[in-house]
Design a protein around this motif. Structure first.
Motif, PDB file in Angstrom:
ATOM      1  N   SER A  54       2.570   2.666   6.267  1.00 24.44           N
ATOM      2  CA  SER A  54       3.138   4.074   6.395  1.00 24.44           C
ATOM      3  C   SER A  54       3.854   4.261   5.010  1.00 24.44           C
ATOM      4  N   GLN A  55       4.405   3.473   4.539  1.00 24.93           N
ATOM      5  CA  GLN A  55       5.078   4.052   3.399  1.00 24.93           C
ATOM      6  C   GLN A  55       4.102   3.891   2.038  1.00 24.93           C
ATOM      7  N   ARG A 108       3.360  -3.185  -5.866  1.00 22.11           N
ATOM      8  CA  ARG A 108       4.170  -3.537  -4.771  1.00 22.11           C
ATOM      9  C   ARG A 108       4.525  -4.991  -4.859  1.00 22.11           C
ATOM     10  N   ALA A 160       4.835  -1.816   8.419  1.00 16.11           N
ATOM     11  CA  ALA A 160       5.753  -0.985   7.115  1.00 16.11           C
ATOM     12  C   ALA A 160       5.164  -0.522   5.873  1.00 16.11           C
ATOM     13  N   THR A 161       4.515  -1.383   5.386  1.00 17.41           N
ATOM     14  CA  THR A 161       3.759  -0.863   4.197  1.00 17.41           C
ATOM     15  C   THR A 161       2.731   0.093   4.289  1.00 17.41           C
ATOM     16  N   ASP A 177       1.603   7.016   2.878  1.00 21.60           N
ATOM     17  CA  ASP A 177       2.208   8.264   2.525  1.00 21.60           C
ATOM     18  C   ASP A 177       2.502   8.527   1.188  1.00 21.60           C
ATOM     19  N   LEU A 178       2.736   7.496   0.480  1.00 17.93           N
ATOM     20  CA  LEU A 178       2.917   7.634  -1.019  1.00 17.93           C
ATOM     21  C   LEU A 178       1.522   8.411  -1.505  1.00 17.93           C
ATOM     22  N   ARG A 229      10.526  -4.898  -4.521  1.00 18.37           N
ATOM     23  CA  ARG A 229      10.897  -4.402  -3.062  1.00 18.37           C
ATOM     24  C   ARG A 229      11.971  -5.683  -2.650  1.00 18.37           C
TER      25      ARG A 229
END
Length: 195
Positions: free
Chosen positions: A19-20, A106, A16-17, A23-24, A134
């Protein structure tokens, strides 16, 4: 005009991290929002699993640094990540001079580690920190803990839950900016720690 530099600090790559966060950071680079983007991470996970994503980040000139970490038990015992993050931050500043920096973290725990690292050097203490909440780390810790010896588990859970709650509160009150993963979570934070 001084360069604008983003330093993003997170714990470790997971599906998950990556990709998030990936992408950011790629979005920031594509838009030219920062002259340089650095990613500090405690573990690259299984590098084979994430090699494509890591390569994309490196191709976009996002520099990745791995800091030393250890299991969290108590905030005063977390010297390994504090010192390791501090060392990397000092190197970034030494290499870039008087740029305009921002640190985006994060999770509250990583924000706390980074804030403690920033206390190691006056130049680091002036960099604004955005703490990205988060989720409630103390609740997630209790949910995913795997210790099986009942009495020891209860004692360790009580200590770690208290520590993570104190960290959540400290970061909320002292970070330069706070972001929440959702409007509902923002309401929770305001209910717990004030507006």
């Amino acid at each position: 005009m001084p360069d604008k530099i983003l330093i993003y600090v997170m714990r470790k790559f997971e599906y998950a991290t990556i990709s998030q966060v990936g992408d950011l950071l790629l979005h920031y680079q594509k838009q030219g929002m920062f002259n340089q983007v650095y990613l500090l991470v405690s573990s690259l996970g299984s590098t084979k699993s994430f090699s494509k994503q890591i390569e994309q980040l490196k191709n976009a000139n996002i520099q990745i640094f791995v800091y030393k970490d250890m299991p969290f038990i108590h905030r005063k015992l977390a010297l390994v990540p504090y010192r390791s993050i501090a060392r990397i931050l000092k190197n970034i500043i030494n290499n870039n001079g008087s740029a305009n920096y921002i640190i985006h973290t994060r999770s509250a725990l990583i924000a706390y580690f980074t804030m403690m690292a920033a206390k190691k050097d006056d130049r680091l203490g002036n960099i604004p920190i955005l703490a990205d909440y988060r989720g409630t780390e103390w609740a997630e810790y209790l949910l995913f803990t795997h210790m099986t010896i009942p009495i020891i588990r209860e004692v360790v859970d009580a200590i770690e839950t208290r520590e993570l709650l104190l960290i959540e509160k400290t970061v909320y009150e002292t970070a330069d900016s706070i972001s929440a993963v959702s409007p509902d979570f923002r309401k929770y934070l305001e209910m717990m720690w004030g507006r």
